[in-house]
Scaffold this motif. Structure first.
Motif, PDB file in Angstrom:
ATOM      1  N   UNK A  39       8.559   0.117  20.185  1.00  0.00           N
ATOM      2  CA  UNK A  39       8.145   1.477  19.810  1.00  0.00           C
ATOM      3  C   UNK A  39       7.258   2.130  20.866  1.00  0.00           C
ATOM      4  N   UNK A  40       6.470   1.328  21.558  1.00  0.00           N
ATOM      5  CA  UNK A  40       5.522   1.908  22.517  1.00  0.00           C
ATOM      6  C   UNK A  40       4.612   2.902  21.811  1.00  0.00           C
ATOM      7  N   UNK A  41       4.284   3.984  22.495  1.00  0.00           N
ATOM      8  CA  UNK A  41       3.373   4.983  21.944  1.00  0.00           C
ATOM      9  C   UNK A  41       3.891   5.653  20.687  1.00  0.00           C
ATOM     10  N   UNK A  42       5.216   5.587  20.474  1.00  0.00           N
ATOM     11  CA  UNK A  42       5.761   6.306  19.316  1.00  0.00           C
ATOM     12  C   UNK A  42       5.343   5.668  17.992  1.00  0.00           C
ATOM     13  N   UNK A  43       4.805   4.422  18.032  1.00  0.00           N
ATOM     14  CA  UNK A  43       4.283   3.835  16.787  1.00  0.00           C
ATOM     15  C   UNK A  43       3.093   4.640  16.278  1.00  0.00           C
ATOM     16  N   UNK A  44       2.476   5.401  17.195  1.00  0.00           N
ATOM     17  CA  UNK A  44       1.257   6.146  16.851  1.00  0.00           C
ATOM     18  C   UNK A  44       1.525   7.635  17.013  1.00  0.00           C
ATOM     19  N   UNK A  45       2.687   8.052  16.541  1.00  0.00           N
ATOM     20  CA  UNK A  45       3.199   9.365  16.913  1.00  0.00           C
ATOM     21  C   UNK A  45       2.303  10.546  16.558  1.00  0.00           C
TER      22      UNK A  45
ATOM     23  N   UNK B  13       0.856  -1.397   8.280  1.00  0.00           N
ATOM     24  CA  UNK B  13       2.002  -0.496   8.451  1.00  0.00           C
ATOM     25  C   UNK B  13       3.354  -1.210   8.496  1.00  0.00           C
ATOM     26  N   UNK B  14       3.385  -2.468   8.090  1.00  0.00           N
ATOM     27  CA  UNK B  14       4.633  -3.234   8.077  1.00  0.00           C
ATOM     28  C   UNK B  14       4.770  -3.937   6.731  1.00  0.00           C
ATOM     29  N   UNK B  15       6.000  -4.307   6.414  1.00  0.00           N
ATOM     30  CA  UNK B  15       6.149  -5.237   5.303  1.00  0.00           C
ATOM     31  C   UNK B  15       5.417  -6.529   5.706  1.00  0.00           C
TER      32      UNK B  15
ATOM     33  N   UNK C 120       6.599   0.891   8.551  1.00  0.00           N
ATOM     34  CA  UNK C 120       6.554   1.998   7.598  1.00  0.00           C
ATOM     35  C   UNK C 120       5.861   3.200   8.246  1.00  0.00           C
ATOM     36  N   UNK C 121       6.675   4.145   8.654  1.00  0.00           N
ATOM     37  CA  UNK C 121       6.181   5.308   9.402  1.00  0.00           C
ATOM     38  C   UNK C 121       5.226   6.168   8.566  1.00  0.00           C
ATOM     39  N   UNK C 122       5.505   6.302   7.248  1.00  0.00           N
ATOM     40  CA  UNK C 122       4.639   7.143   6.403  1.00  0.00           C
ATOM     41  C   UNK C 122       3.228   6.575   6.322  1.00  0.00           C
ATOM     42  N   UNK C 123       3.170   5.254   6.194  1.00  0.00           N
ATOM     43  CA  UNK C 123       1.853   4.625   6.101  1.00  0.00           C
ATOM     44  C   UNK C 123       1.133   4.739   7.437  1.00  0.00           C
ATOM     45  N   UNK C 124       1.884   4.516   8.507  1.00  0.00           N
ATOM     46  CA  UNK C 124       1.303   4.635   9.842  1.00  0.00           C
ATOM     47  C   UNK C 124       0.723   6.028  10.064  1.00  0.00           C
ATOM     48  N   UNK C 125       1.496   7.047   9.756  1.00  0.00           N
ATOM     49  CA  UNK C 125       1.021   8.417   9.953  1.00  0.00           C
ATOM     50  C   UNK C 125      -0.225   8.703   9.121  1.00  0.00           C
TER      51      UNK C 125
ATOM     52  N   UNK D 274       0.824  -1.210   0.000  1.00  0.00           N
ATOM     53  CA  UNK D 274       0.000   0.000   0.000  1.00  0.00           C
ATOM     54  C   UNK D 274       0.855   1.256   0.000  1.00  0.00           C
ATOM     55  N   UNK D 275       0.323   2.293  -0.589  1.00  0.00           N
ATOM     56  CA  UNK D 275       0.961   3.602  -0.544  1.00  0.00           C
ATOM     57  C   UNK D 275       0.356   4.378   0.624  1.00  0.00           C
ATOM     58  N   UNK D 276       1.022   5.448   1.061  1.00  0.00           N
ATOM     59  CA  UNK D 276       0.414   6.279   2.102  1.00  0.00           C
ATOM     60  C   UNK D 276      -0.960   6.821   1.682  1.00  0.00           C
ATOM     61  N   UNK D 277      -1.121   7.116   0.398  1.00  0.00           N
ATOM     62  CA  UNK D 277      -2.424   7.620  -0.061  1.00  0.00           C
ATOM     63  C   UNK D 277      -3.505   6.556   0.140  1.00  0.00           C
ATOM     64  N   UNK D 278      -3.140   5.319  -0.156  1.00  0.00           N
ATOM     65  CA  UNK D 278      -4.117   4.246   0.038  1.00  0.00           C
ATOM     66  C   UNK D 278      -4.393   4.024   1.527  1.00  0.00           C
ATOM     67  N   UNK D 279      -3.338   4.120   2.352  1.00  0.00           N
ATOM     68  CA  UNK D 279      -3.525   3.958   3.795  1.00  0.00           C
ATOM     69  C   UNK D 279      -4.425   5.065   4.342  1.00  0.00           C
ATOM     70  N   UNK D 280      -4.271   6.254   3.785  1.00  0.00           N
ATOM     71  CA  UNK D 280      -5.130   7.369   4.193  1.00  0.00           C
ATOM     72  C   UNK D 280      -6.596   7.039   3.864  1.00  0.00           C
ATOM     73  N   UNK D 281      -6.811   6.531   2.645  1.00  0.00           N
ATOM     74  CA  UNK D 281      -8.183   6.199   2.231  1.00  0.00           C
ATOM     75  C   UNK D 281      -8.764   5.090   3.112  1.00  0.00           C
ATOM     76  N   UNK D 282      -7.918   4.144   3.518  1.00  0.00           N
ATOM     77  CA  UNK D 282      -8.382   3.057   4.382  1.00  0.00           C
ATOM     78  C   UNK D 282      -8.715   3.590   5.772  1.00  0.00           C
TER      79      UNK D 282
END
Lengths: 330, 330
Positions: free
Chosen positions: A321-327, A241-243, A250-255, A121-129
């Motif tokens: 990562x703790x909370x930083x996974x959801x930064x 958000x992972x391979x 993948x931080x961009x997808x997570x964000x 997935x791309x970040x754009x697709x993750x955003x749509x999801x």
């Protein structure tokens, strides 16, 4: 991922005649679904005219599904579709039934929606999801039915107990150690008072169809249940958000996922605080079922076993990562 | 009957971009094919406009197919489609190639044709199949390519030898006895001078799509070869004129098939005289491959093994019926 049952063209023709969708002009068994068989059906459309090329997914429930729960799943699809969510509506038969029996098994006819499932997935697709997930949480707020989540921490523990420590360690020693280390905390510290709603609970890329950057459909609601809405975000996060092997976060997808979701459904402070344990739980839920299936899938099954280690790696990431996974929310 | 290879949406999108068929809007792995993987692909159509809902079958050749023979199969489809036969045409890529390579395997994009495969054909459907078979024999008369049939009597003998008498008898003693009794005659008396043409050689109900009583498509030409045209009629007869388990011969279907075929392609006296041995041979050809596959299919294969006894029973029928199985011609 197979078609477990042979349906003859004759049987299929008789079945489809029970619906007001025209006559069958094509039927292909599709390689989707682990506990059900699916066919992509094309018909002449209503009254056999006009909307030629009407398409449907016919699902036959083969395993695992408790038939008494079908109304929950199918009514939920209808509820969400009626509110404009990108989910396939159930096609009801001429008598109004959302499902029927055929050869002693339940079947449902469901709207076909276009789109493809992406692997990367791309970040754009993750955003749509993220937006689509929030959309179904909003739309299901007044869905009147409830279904207990039968894959909560105590259930994971039962699955591991049924596997046995020796068998788990035989798959991988890190798997066994990770279960021993994290299950006690999950059982003890699992939240009890977060906002509850109707959740998908299995929103993997497999279960999302996209057209370009747009979500065209959320599918496969057969784990949907009533549980913490923030847990649904955690499951989706773990899935997207992972391979696939869980090695890289993948931080961009997570964000993108988290920003999009929370722009529609703002998370409360307790939900944000709970995300780390919910995410570790999401990883453990898939470790549990994959470990169980790994041990219990016969070698001649028509199903590919999935490696539980993909989710052990995610568990390690969440632990580190703790909370930083959801930064964006931290 | 499975999809052996995972193609990501990204890979598929790149592949389809090599063809002038628009963009992918849906792709479903379909549960068809034993030696290849197949996807039903929907695209936006040429130039992304107008013919939305253009559909194709993407085939990836996984096993058994000798890539050097692909041009024979694909050119034959194009030849027959161009002459108006109900067969899917090959879609060529932008450079004119009928097939391409992907991940080291050959793939072809083929026209999607509607229709369903029947389990219990009617005489009307058998008539339509007889006509369609004759039509491809007529249309392929000037097809310039040739391909040796690699499943002739000496090849069946080799398959049985590779299985070994003990293993064959272990499946069923009647199977072993039938092979011992009939193979010598088939090897000795197999015709040598009948009219030759391009034949389908595997025209089972599975490989015929119908819409009502009309044949909409003949598919799966991957056994097509250059051999006796009357043998193609015999194979089709063996495939259509019995219950699937071979226990019952259906005279109405047999008459309809033979009358329809011979109304377009009149059989010569030597062909009519040879039909009984050709039909026994057709039964033996499937006994041979099914026996071989039965013994050699790993228990964990994604393929259902087919019972060779279904064709031993057909062999017994042909042995008992002689020329009377083909009575409209007798």
């Amino acid at each position: 991922m197979a078609v477990y049952t042979h349906l003859s063209a004759e049987t299929l023709g008789d079945l489809i005649a029970e619906y007001d969708v025209g006559e069958v002009i094509s039927a292909k068994g599709i390689a989707e679904g682990i506990s059900n068989s699916n066919w992509l059906i094309e018909t002449t459309g209503k009254n056999g005219a006009g909307d030629a090329g009407a398409r449907f997914i016919l699902t036959m429930y083969e395993y695992r599904i408790n038939v008494q729960q079908l109304p929950f799943f199918l009514n939920l699809l209808d509820h969400l579709a009626a509110k404009g969510c990108p989910v396939p509506a159930t096609i009801h038969d001429r008598e109004g039934n959302a499902y029927r029996e055929l050869d002693g098994k339940c079947i449902a006819l469901i709207e076909f929606l276009p789109g493809v499932s992406v692997d990367r997935p791309t970040p754009q697709q993750a955003r749509a999801v993220g937006e689509a997930l929030a959309q179904i949480h909003v739309a299901s707020a007044d869905f009147p039915m409830q279904r207990k989540n039968d894959l909560r921490p105590a259930d994971w523990r039962k699955l591991f107990d049924q596997c046995g420590d020796g068998a788990i360690a035989a798959i991988n020693s890190d798997l066994a150690q990770s279960v021993s280390k994290h299950m006690p905390q999950l059982l003890l510290e699992w939240p009890t008072d977060l906002p509850v709603g109707t959740i998908h609970a299995d929103l993997f890329p497999d279960n999302v169809l996209v057209l370009g950057d747009q979500v065209s459909a959320l599918i496969d609601f057969y784990f949907a249940c009533t549980d913490f809405v923030a847990y649904d975000l955690a499951v989706t996060h773990a899935a997207w958000c992972f391979t696939p092997d869980g090695r890289e976060f993948n931080r961009d997808i997570s964000n993108a996922l988290i920003e999009a979701y929370s722009s529609i459904c703002a998370l409360s402070e307790p939900e944000i605080a709970a995300l780390p344990i919910l995410a570790k739980g999401a990883a453990m839920r898939f470790i549990a079922t994959r470990t169980y299936d790994w041990i219990n899938t016969p070698a001649d099954a028509l199903v590919m076993r999935k490696d539980p280690m993909d989710y052990v790696r995610r568990l390690h990431h969440y632990d580190a990562l703790g909370g930083s996974a959801f930064s964006p929310l931290a």
